[in-house]
Design a protein around this motif. Structure first.
Motif, short mmCIF file in Angstrom:
data_model
loop_
_atom_site.label_atom_id
_atom_site.label_comp_id
_atom_site.label_asym_id
_atom_site.label_seq_id
_atom_site.Cartn_x
_atom_site.Cartn_y
_atom_site.Cartn_z
N LEU A 50 87.00 -14.25 -24.93
CA LEU A 50 86.36 -13.94 -26.39
C LEU A 50 85.60 -14.99 -26.72
O LEU A 50 84.88 -14.95 -27.86
N GLN A 82 97.51 -10.18 -35.32
CA GLN A 82 97.25 -9.07 -36.37
C GLN A 82 97.73 -7.60 -35.91
O GLN A 82 97.59 -7.38 -34.80
N ILE A 83 98.03 -6.82 -36.70
CA ILE A 83 98.24 -5.44 -36.41
C ILE A 83 96.85 -4.80 -35.95
O ILE A 83 96.11 -4.26 -36.76
N ALA A 84 96.23 -4.92 -34.75
CA ALA A 84 95.14 -4.41 -34.35
C ALA A 84 95.08 -3.06 -34.22
O ALA A 84 94.81 -2.64 -33.00
N PHE A 98 92.53 3.72 -27.57
CA PHE A 98 92.41 2.57 -26.78
C PHE A 98 92.60 2.78 -25.48
O PHE A 98 91.80 2.26 -24.70
N VAL A 101 89.08 3.64 -24.45
CA VAL A 101 88.23 2.56 -24.36
C VAL A 101 88.59 1.84 -22.98
O VAL A 101 87.68 1.40 -22.54
N GLU B 251 88.06 -3.93 -39.11
CA GLU B 251 88.11 -4.12 -37.56
C GLU B 251 88.17 -5.52 -37.01
O GLU B 251 88.48 -6.09 -36.06
N ARG B 253 88.72 -8.53 -39.10
CA ARG B 253 89.59 -9.11 -39.63
C ARG B 253 91.09 -8.78 -38.91
O ARG B 253 91.61 -9.72 -38.34
N GLU B 254 91.35 -7.62 -38.38
CA GLU B 254 92.61 -7.42 -37.97
C GLU B 254 92.44 -7.36 -36.11
O GLU B 254 93.29 -6.86 -35.62
N GLN B 255 91.46 -7.99 -35.94
CA GLN B 255 91.31 -8.01 -34.29
C GLN B 255 91.12 -6.48 -33.52
O GLN B 255 91.36 -6.80 -32.36
N VAL B 256 90.93 -5.72 -34.37
CA VAL B 256 90.77 -4.37 -33.37
C VAL B 256 89.49 -4.58 -32.45
O VAL B 256 89.45 -4.04 -31.25
N MET B 258 88.07 -7.10 -31.13
CA MET B 258 88.46 -7.90 -30.37
C MET B 258 89.30 -7.06 -29.16
O MET B 258 89.03 -7.27 -27.89
N ARG B 259 89.94 -6.29 -29.56
CA ARG B 259 91.03 -5.52 -28.63
C ARG B 259 90.07 -4.44 -27.87
O ARG B 259 90.34 -4.37 -26.57
N ILE B 260 88.96 -4.07 -28.60
CA ILE B 260 87.83 -2.99 -27.90
C ILE B 260 87.00 -4.15 -26.83
O ILE B 260 86.92 -3.43 -25.87
#
Lengths: 310, 426
Positions: A50, A82-84, A98, A101, B251, B253-256, B258-260
């Motif tokens: 990333l 973080q809670i993503a 997810f 995705v 999304e 800030r909470e790294q969502v 990033m996860r995507i």
């Protein structure tokens, strides 16, 4: 399997990560320990493709991840600090999103979701919105979301921060299960040394952007093999006593803790009688003295001059 | 994109606070502003002061005489000639135009000065008049030939103006309506002669002679509730783009996000999902608000299906522009280091667009430059189109602003794609 080669990241002239080289073999569980700001999260971001490093490389089975980010993304699961997750969605809806995705569909996805919910112990509450969950429950779903595509490597960035003991135990069990029973390679970062001790075969200690030590628990403890650690319980603390002890020959470190004084001295330096005399001199009563074998916390303290949670 | 759209839509839908703001607050505001500021909208025609120069090159009396002279040479029966001649006497377009421009109904807001062509152009250049109405030489004769005998080309009145201001638009609408009225009367006159003979021609004189008033009634017809229902609904629909961006902050800030990205998804799918959910949310919001407002305040009574189709078309174009803006704000947010700054910019733009676009204050009280500027905002343009549409504009009048709205969408989407970190790195 996965290695970083002299990884470096510079932000606005400030070096966040400096020549970090580490490796993970297949099926290993490796700890990455360091205080806040040590550069752990930046390293993880670069490993997971990333963040582009200023210099150095990340290699997966010898192939550069920098040039081919898709390669690592297929086999990597990241549990962010973080809670993503989406608070307005239920845990089932989050996992379904997810999963989609990741390209999973239909019954296979549904089965995977149920399996993961079972694993993190939240199957019964899958219809409830994330915002109604406790911090620990959210962290468990946060982990489940990273495992949907059965990754070969899982990176966990402080997965147990700020949660209740029950959830913490659950998470540690999950990591054990993943690593020992499913053979998943794990890179685990934490503030909690005991977690890393329990879970990891090897560990890297990181501070100020650099790896300052690495090895198995025993190898790291050997760094302090020339030292004894005394835990001295007193009827009250006395700063003058601390100063006097620190000034003694062979004493390397004295730290005031909630349990008393923690004193590190050269091995076989025979200072026990001197400690007792000094306490008497300052009219402090010694309630108990315990000689400890060095812990990883002690190693960290020795190497960095501060505790992990400083 | 579908999966992103579903997720975003669900996230919107479950946010109770956001839903209350999106659906209840606008209705409350419409009530308050509709009553409190009714005078600003409903009496807006009192504030309109149109100054126009009339260049009358036509001589109506001579034109009528020439027409009657020519009529006598035609191979018609004496009765027919008499009927047409009487019709022509009662129906002199040049005189009708003068009557309309100087009528009591228009005196309140229309100030007509009769000038020669050169003086009129000078006054227009000096901005002393908004427009010039030119009635060409031989207009009456040509109009009577065309309308009553179906001979010769169309007679043309020209309107000349430097800017497309509200005043000019009103004047243009008046003239369009006048000409339409003249044509209708001529058609009726022809039909009467075909079926009823000479006696019927007497009835023509009793037909309403004042063209243009129909359109002016349209201008006055915009009620404060109509105005604010449209303006407030548009503003709140526009705010969906800002809300989308603010949700993206979480999304990021909470790294969502990033996860995507780590799932190997192309980042533009995420951006497209944002735009699609914003489009649907704004369409839903506008539909609900306008339908509820229509039933509560009886906004558009007795309007045709064509009216509703046009209204929907304008609103859908607006929603596309709002979706494009949501994509732009989201892209900015991911490009800028400080997400709060990006969010602040989007909020500031919302307020500025809301003001100059006439959503937060009635467009009628804004200066001309602000109205012109507002017409380059998607909300201002949509509101302006809707007001014209309510006043009876045709589909032909909509193409230009619709084309502009489409260009705006394409440009903003292009900018969003360009700004967004499409290589999949943060």
């Amino acid at each position: 399997m996965l290695e970083t080669v002299e990884l470096r990241k510079v932000y606005k002239g400030k070096t966040a990560v400096d020549e970090v080289s580490l490796y993970l073999d297949h099926g290993e569980s490796v700890g990455l320990i360091g205080p806040n700001g040590a550069g752990k999260s930046t390293t993880i971001s670069m490993i997971s493709s990333l963040l582009k490093p200023t210099s150095g490389d990340v290699r997966l089975n010898g192939k550069s991840v920098i040039k081919h980010p898709q390669e690592i993304r297929k086999v990597l699961g990241v549990v962010p600090q973080q809670i993503a997750l989406y608070e307005e969605l239920s845990s089932y809806e989050n996992l379904k999103f997810f999963g989609h995705v990741y390209g999973l569909r239909g019954k296979a996805l549904d089965m995977k979701i149920q399996q993961l919910l079972e694993m993190v112990g939240l199957r019964e509450r899958q219809k409830e919105l994330i915002k109604t969950y406790s911090g620990g429950m959210k962290r468990r779903i946060n982990i489940a979301a990273a495992l949907l595509h059965d990754p070969q490597i899982v990176i966990m960035d402080e997965p147990t921060v700020g949660i209740d003991p029950q959830s913490r135990n659950h998470i540690l069990e999950t990591v054990r299960l993943l690593n020992r029973e499913k053979g998943t390679t794990v890179l685990y970062t934490s503030h909690y040394m005991e977690e890393v001790e329990q879970l990891c075969n090897r560990m890297y200690i990181m501070d100020h952007g650099r790896i300052i030590a690495s090895g198995t628990k025993e190898e790291l403890q050997r760094i302090l093999s020339g030292e004894d650690t005394f835990l001295i319980q007193l009827n009250h603390q006395n700063p003058n006593l601390t100063s006097e002890l620190l000034a003694m020959e062979n004493v390397r470190q004295v730290e005031e803790t909630s349990e008393g004084l923690k004193l590190i001295a050269a091995k076989n330096s025979r200072i026990l009688s001197k400690i007792v005399q000094a306490a008497e001199g300052h009219q402090v009563q010694i309630l108990n003295i315990h000689i400890q074998s060095p812990s990883l916390e002690d190693v960290f303290l020795h190497l960095t001059g501060r505790t992990l949670r400083d | 994109m579908n999966v992103f759209f579903k997720k975003d839509f669900l996230v919107y839908w479950r946010d109770r606070k956001e839903m209350l703001i999106a659906f209840i607050l606008p209705l409350v505001l419409v009530v308050i502003l509709g009553f409190a500021l009714s005078g600003w909208v409903e009496n807006s025609n009192e504030n309109i002061e149109i100054k126009a120069a009339l260049v009358m090159l036509d001589q109506s009396k001579e034109g009528l005489e020439r027409f009657q002279y020519k009529l006598n040479s035609l191979p018609l029966t004496a009765d027919e000639k008499t009927a047409i001649s009487k019709a022509a006497e009662a129906f002199i377009p040049g005189a009708m135009l003068l009557d309309m421009l100087n009528s009591d109904e228009t005196k309140g807001f229309l100030n007509i000065t009769q000038l020669d062509e050169e003086s009129a152009l000078k006054q227009l250049n000096e901005e002393k008049v908004d427009a010039i109405i030119l009635v060409p030489e031989g207009y009456t004769e040509a109009a009577l030939n065309s309308l009553l005998l179906r001979k010769g080309g169309e007679a043309e009145i020209t309107l000349t103006a430097d800017t497309d201001s509200l005043n000019v638009q009103v004047l243009q609408n008046m003239l369009d309506s006048f000409l339409s009225d003249v044509n209708n009367q001529a058609a009726l006159s022809s039909a009467s002669r075909s079926y009823g003979g000479a006696e019927i021609s007497g009835a023509e004189a009793s037909l309403p002679l004042v063209g243009g008033m129909e359109q002016m009634e349209g201008v006055e017809m915009i009620t404060s509730f109509q105005y604010f229902a449209l303006a407030i609904s548009i503003f709140f629909a526009l705010s969906v783009s800002t809300t989308t961006a603010s949700k993206s902050i979480t999304e990021k800030r909470e790294q969502v996000f990033m996860r995507i990205l780590l799932a190997g998804t192309h980042p533009l799918r995420y951006l497209a999902g944002k735009a699609a959910s914003t489009f649907c949310m704004s369409v839903l919001q506008l539909a609900v608000l306008l339908v509820i407002s229509h039933f509560i305040y009886d906004l558009f009574p007795g309007k045709s299906l064509e009216f509703w189709i046009g209204l929907s078309f304008i609103l859908i174009m607006l929603c596309l522009a709002i979706a494009a803006l949501a994509a732009l704000y989201t892209a900015m947010l991911f490009r800028m280091k400080d997400a709060d700054v990006a969010s602040g910019i989007s909020f500031l733009l919302l307020i500025v667009f809301g003001i100059i676009g006439g959503n937060l204050v009635p467009i009628y009280i804004l200066p001309d430059w602000a109205i012109s500027l507002g017409n380059v905002t998607p909300n201002g343009l949509a509101l302006s189109m809707l007001l014209q549409w309510i006043q009876g504009s045709s589909f032909d009048d909509l193409w230009q602003p619709v084309f502009y709205q489409a260009i705006f969408c394409v440009a903003i989407v292009g900018a969003s794609v360009w700004i967004f970190p499409r290589r999949g790195r943060l």
